[in-house]
Scaffold this motif. Structure first.
Motif, PDB file in Angstrom:
ATOM      1  N   GLY A 152       0.825  -1.290   0.084  1.00 50.32           N
ATOM      2  CA  GLY A 152      -0.102  -0.179  -0.002  1.00 50.32           C
ATOM      3  C   GLY A 152       0.936   1.181  -0.034  1.00 50.32           C
ATOM      4  N   ARG A 153       0.385   2.446   0.043  1.00 54.60           N
ATOM      5  CA  ARG A 153       0.900   3.517   0.035  1.00 54.60           C
ATOM      6  C   ARG A 153       0.244   4.544   1.123  1.00 54.60           C
ATOM      7  NH1 ARG A 153       1.657   7.187  -3.603  1.00 54.60           N
ATOM      8  NH2 ARG A 153       0.772   8.962  -2.527  1.00 54.60           N
ATOM      9  N   ASP A 154      -0.695   3.946   1.811  1.00 51.33           N
ATOM     10  CA  ASP A 154      -1.187   4.534   2.956  1.00 51.33           C
ATOM     11  C   ASP A 154      -2.241   3.650   3.733  1.00 51.33           C
ATOM     12  OD1 ASP A 154      -3.562   4.325   1.601  1.00 51.33           O
ATOM     13  OD2 ASP A 154      -3.637   6.468   1.095  1.00 51.33           O
ATOM     14  N   TYR A 155      -2.840   4.073   4.818  1.00 55.10           N
ATOM     15  CA  TYR A 155      -3.633   3.262   5.613  1.00 55.10           C
ATOM     16  C   TYR A 155      -4.694   2.148   4.782  1.00 55.10           C
ATOM     17  CZ  TYR A 155      -6.778   1.541   9.105  1.00 55.10           C
ATOM     18  OH  TYR A 155      -7.666   0.739  10.024  1.00 55.10           O
ATOM     19  N   VAL A 156      -5.319   3.296   4.088  1.00 50.79           N
ATOM     20  CA  VAL A 156      -6.615   2.794   3.116  1.00 50.79           C
ATOM     21  C   VAL A 156      -6.063   1.553   2.025  1.00 50.79           C
ATOM     22  CG1 VAL A 156      -8.288   3.399   1.653  1.00 50.79           C
ATOM     23  CG2 VAL A 156      -7.952   4.715   3.734  1.00 50.79           C
ATOM     24  N   THR A 157      -5.062   2.082   1.512  1.00 49.40           N
ATOM     25  CA  THR A 157      -4.630   0.987   0.432  1.00 49.40           C
ATOM     26  C   THR A 157      -4.096  -0.234   0.914  1.00 49.40           C
ATOM     27  OG1 THR A 157      -2.737   2.222  -0.049  1.00 49.40           O
ATOM     28  CG2 THR A 157      -4.496   2.667  -1.518  1.00 49.40           C
ATOM     29  N   ALA A 158      -3.356  -0.200   2.197  1.00 51.11           N
ATOM     30  CA  ALA A 158      -2.688  -1.226   2.763  1.00 51.11           C
ATOM     31  C   ALA A 158      -4.030  -2.083   3.168  1.00 51.11           C
ATOM     32  CB  ALA A 158      -1.976  -0.692   3.897  1.00 51.11           C
ATOM     33  N   LEU A 234       9.716   9.045   3.191  1.00 45.97           N
ATOM     34  CA  LEU A 234       8.831   8.596   4.408  1.00 45.97           C
ATOM     35  C   LEU A 234       8.238   7.247   4.111  1.00 45.97           C
ATOM     36  CD1 LEU A 234       7.980   9.685   7.289  1.00 45.97           C
ATOM     37  CD2 LEU A 234       5.996  10.480   6.004  1.00 45.97           C
ATOM     38  N   ARG A 235       7.550   7.123   3.101  1.00 46.27           N
ATOM     39  CA  ARG A 235       6.758   6.005   2.652  1.00 46.27           C
ATOM     40  C   ARG A 235       7.992   4.783   2.360  1.00 46.27           C
ATOM     41  NH1 ARG A 235       3.214   9.343  -0.223  1.00 46.27           N
ATOM     42  NH2 ARG A 235       1.288   9.198   0.677  1.00 46.27           N
ATOM     43  N   ASP A 236       9.156   5.238   1.774  1.00 45.51           N
ATOM     44  CA  ASP A 236       9.885   4.234   1.096  1.00 45.51           C
ATOM     45  C   ASP A 236      10.831   3.532   2.196  1.00 45.51           C
ATOM     46  OD1 ASP A 236      11.210   2.594  -0.950  1.00 45.51           O
ATOM     47  OD2 ASP A 236      12.976   4.035  -0.798  1.00 45.51           O
ATOM     48  N   MET A 237      11.139   4.547   3.346  1.00 45.65           N
ATOM     49  CA  MET A 237      11.860   3.844   4.305  1.00 45.65           C
ATOM     50  C   MET A 237      11.505   3.674   5.642  1.00 45.65           C
ATOM     51  SD  MET A 237      14.697   3.024   2.439  1.00 45.65           S
ATOM     52  CE  MET A 237      16.103   2.860   3.707  1.00 45.65           C
ATOM     53  N   ILE A 442       1.553  -3.601   9.853  1.00 47.67           N
ATOM     54  CA  ILE A 442       1.606  -2.842   8.565  1.00 47.67           C
ATOM     55  C   ILE A 442       0.675  -1.682   8.647  1.00 47.67           C
ATOM     56  CG2 ILE A 442       1.115  -2.856   6.257  1.00 47.67           C
ATOM     57  CD1 ILE A 442       3.240  -4.426   6.001  1.00 47.67           C
ATOM     58  N   GLU A 443      -0.573  -2.074   9.436  1.00 48.22           N
ATOM     59  CA  GLU A 443      -1.586  -1.216   9.260  1.00 48.22           C
ATOM     60  C   GLU A 443      -1.190   0.072  10.434  1.00 48.22           C
ATOM     61  OE1 GLU A 443      -5.211  -3.002   9.101  1.00 48.22           O
ATOM     62  OE2 GLU A 443      -4.786  -4.225   7.261  1.00 48.22           O
ATOM     63  N   ALA A 444      -0.715  -0.267  11.533  1.00 49.65           N
ATOM     64  CA  ALA A 444      -0.762   0.603  12.653  1.00 49.65           C
ATOM     65  C   ALA A 444       0.565   1.708  12.017  1.00 49.65           C
ATOM     66  CB  ALA A 444      -0.024   0.009  13.916  1.00 49.65           C
ATOM     67  N   ALA A 445       1.690   1.058  11.301  1.00 55.20           N
ATOM     68  CA  ALA A 445       2.517   1.830  10.715  1.00 55.20           C
ATOM     69  C   ALA A 445       2.093   2.730   9.899  1.00 55.20           C
ATOM     70  CB  ALA A 445       3.922   1.028  10.189  1.00 55.20           C
ATOM     71  N   TRP A 446       1.196   2.496   8.893  1.00 57.98           N
ATOM     72  CA  TRP A 446       0.655   3.368   8.091  1.00 57.98           C
ATOM     73  C   TRP A 446      -0.092   4.485   8.641  1.00 57.98           C
ATOM     74  CZ3 TRP A 446       2.605   4.433   3.681  1.00 57.98           C
ATOM     75  CH2 TRP A 446       3.285   3.529   2.825  1.00 57.98           C
ATOM     76  N   SER A 447      -0.740   4.022   9.698  1.00 53.24           N
ATOM     77  CA  SER A 447      -1.810   5.148  10.080  1.00 53.24           C
ATOM     78  C   SER A 447      -0.842   6.157  10.663  1.00 53.24           C
ATOM     79  CB  SER A 447      -2.867   4.543  11.039  1.00 53.24           C
ATOM     80  OG  SER A 447      -2.852   4.802  12.204  1.00 53.24           O
ATOM     81  N   TRP A 448       0.048   5.724  11.593  1.00 53.35           N
ATOM     82  CA  TRP A 448       0.975   6.947  11.936  1.00 53.35           C
ATOM     83  C   TRP A 448       1.625   7.596  10.968  1.00 53.35           C
ATOM     84  CZ3 TRP A 448       6.433   7.838  12.353  1.00 53.35           C
ATOM     85  CH2 TRP A 448       6.890   8.493  13.562  1.00 53.35           C
ATOM     86  N   ILE A 449       2.259   6.957   9.739  1.00 53.00           N
ATOM     87  CA  ILE A 449       2.781   7.775   8.611  1.00 53.00           C
ATOM     88  C   ILE A 449       1.672   8.641   7.987  1.00 53.00           C
ATOM     89  CG2 ILE A 449       3.804   7.431   6.414  1.00 53.00           C
ATOM     90  CD1 ILE A 449       5.941   6.700   8.644  1.00 53.00           C
TER      91      ILE A 449
END
Ligand code: BG6
Length: 491
Positions: A152-158, A234-237, A442-449
């Protein structure tokens, strides 16, 4: 050298089998494991891709790539012949239902063996591949699926990807790769923390002043510029590698090495991350893009000049963050993270800086007493270093100097460091998901990002610029300077 346990008989299907990841990382890793005798005679590696290709042509491409990507004395004809016997090539188009027949025929009547589907393709195709495997009856009780990042590229797409895969595979069959978790030194962090009692009493607020995590790369974005421009540092690393490193440093001791025990502890750290949002992105984050410069004497172009002519871009190639963890162990201890492309060197390390001595008997004007530091070098020259103050030898006077207790893993163990993918592929074949990311992580990390990205957009925080070959923009130094600290000078 650790014991080499063989894998049970397997069929490993690599979707995206002609791609960069397969050629540069997966096939060389498999070649090494095969060479060390971990695969039995019947195990097969099946490359799948949209492109129609004869097996002979595929083998020639793999041979060429292995001879480039392996050390000269690792490639030999006899081993290549044995390895190439395992390789098959089939054409599959995820979105064309009538293209699955060749793969289905190859896998027919082999339900008893371990079956791995490795998705080394664009994440947008993950759902289609999982559905194709299910619709063609190719998922067995022994099946596993491996997802490359980014999921994904954010919480929703993940969530969308996880839902799509979850409709076809059970969570314990899904292996989401973060290749940093396969790096030897990253695993050594677990050994250092939980195989020694020395550090535990000091591994907390009250003893640690702050933590720094740096993942620096000298390379630019090269051939991936189009992809990278939609992603950014930010998303890549940070969303994956850097947050995983932070979790391993900050987590409590798991009750065992069991996969869920480790991942439960990492999850608690992710949940305890203090959000960074529109009100504090300015004081807790820095983003920047490189301008042209020189690295080791070689001139390199600015990021925007690597994009197609005339394109403007607001993609960050550098990011620094001040992260706070809201729990008892780490309250008040900042974790400073930074990563970037086109920095002076490839250099990754974790530094725990301990507090100053509570009362110095060495007056500041005469002695330069430095705080102790524990440095875990991830790459290059993997190792651990503890810096302590010592008296300089000599009969007269009393001079102090910061010196290091330095452990280089390569010198100590004297063995080749396996690539992260070698370990991770073996863990998939053995059915151990501990080194892979669970859905909730994965989803928790995306939601913080996502909070940081929304903060950048909402606050119109400006994009800084840094000269290629420098350690990032001055705002990155200021992030620590404001707290009376500075980045570790060795980096
Ligand atoms: C990848 C990123 O996940 O990690 C790349 O997409 C980056 O942009 C790479 O270069 C760094 O990995 P390593 O193992 O070379 O530190």
């Amino acid at each position: 050298m650790a014991k080499m346990l063989p894998a049970d008989t397997f069929d490993l299907v690599i979707f995206g089998g002609t791609g960069d990841l397969a050629m540069r990382k997966l096939l060389p890793a498999l070649y090494h494991r095969d060479r060390d005798g971990q695969f039995d005679a019947g195990s097969r590696i099946i490359a799948a891709s949209r492109r129609p290709l004869e097996r002979e042509a595929y083998l020639a491409a793999v041979r060429e790539s292995l001879s480039k990507n392996l050390a000269a004395d690792d490639f030999d004809e006899k081993q290549w012949n044995a390895f190439s016997d395992r390789l098959h090539y089939v054409t599959v188009d995820a979105n064309a239902p009538d293209t699955w027949g060749e793969l289905a025929a190859l896998l027919a009547d082999r339900e008893d063996r371990i079956r791995v589907a490795y998705l080394a393709t664009a994440p947008g195709l993950y759902g289609a591949f999982a559905a194709g495997l299910r619709e063609n009856g190719l998922i067995t009780a022994n099946s596993r699926i491996v997802l490359e990042k980014p999921v994904g590229r954010d919480y929703v797409t993940a969530r969308e990807i996880n839902d799509a895969i979850g409709q076809c595979f059970r969570e314990n069959q899904i292996y989401r790769i973060d290749h940093y978790l396969g790096k030897e030194t990253v695993q050594n962090l677990l050994a250092l923390r939980f195989g020694n009692s020395l550090f535990e009493p000091l591994w907390r607020r009250g003893a640690v002043d702050h933590v720094q995590i740096t993942v620096a790369e000298d390379l630019g974005v090269g051939g991936r510029v189009e992809f990278y421009d939609r992603i950014g540092a930010l998303r890549d690393m940070v969303q994956n590698h850097m947050l995983q490193l932070l979790c391993l440093v900050a987590m409590e001791s798991p009750s065992s090495l069991d996969h869920d025990a480790v991942r439960d502890e990492k999850m608690k750290v992710l949940r305890a991350l203090k959000p960074i949002g529109v009100d504090d992105v300015g004081s807790r984050s820095v983003r920047a893009q490189y301008s042209d410069g020189a690295i080791r004497g070689e001139t390199v172009p600015a990021y925007i000049d690597e994009l197609a002519d005339g394109d403007a871009s607001s993609t960050e190639t550098f990011v620094a963050l001040k992260v706070e963890i809201e729990n008892w162990r780490w309250s008040g201890v900042p974790f400073y993270l930074r990563t970037g492309k086109r920095l002076p060197a490839k250099h990754s390390e974790i530094v725990l800086q301990f507090q100053d001595v509570p009362h110095s008997i060495f007056p500041e004007q005469e002695y330069n007493v430095q705080p102790n530091r524990l440095t875990i070098r991830l790459q290059p020259d993997e190792g651990v270093k503890l810096s302590v103050m010592a008296k300089e030898p000599g009969p007269g006077g009393f001079d102090l100097r910061s010196v290091s207790l330095d452990l280089s893993f390569e010198e100590t163990f004297g063995v080749r460091y396996p690539d992260a993918y070698e370990r991770l592929l073996m863990e998939v074949l053995r059915g151990n998901p501990a080194l892979f990311m669970r859905r909730d992580e994965i989803e928790a990390a995306w939601s913080w990002i996502d909070g940081i990205i929304a903060g950048w957009a909402g606050s119109r925080q400006k994009m800084d610029s840094y000269v290629a070959g420098s350690w990032g923009p001055s705002a990155s130094s200021m992030l620590l300077d404001r707290d009376g600290r500075s980045w570790h000078p060795e980096a």
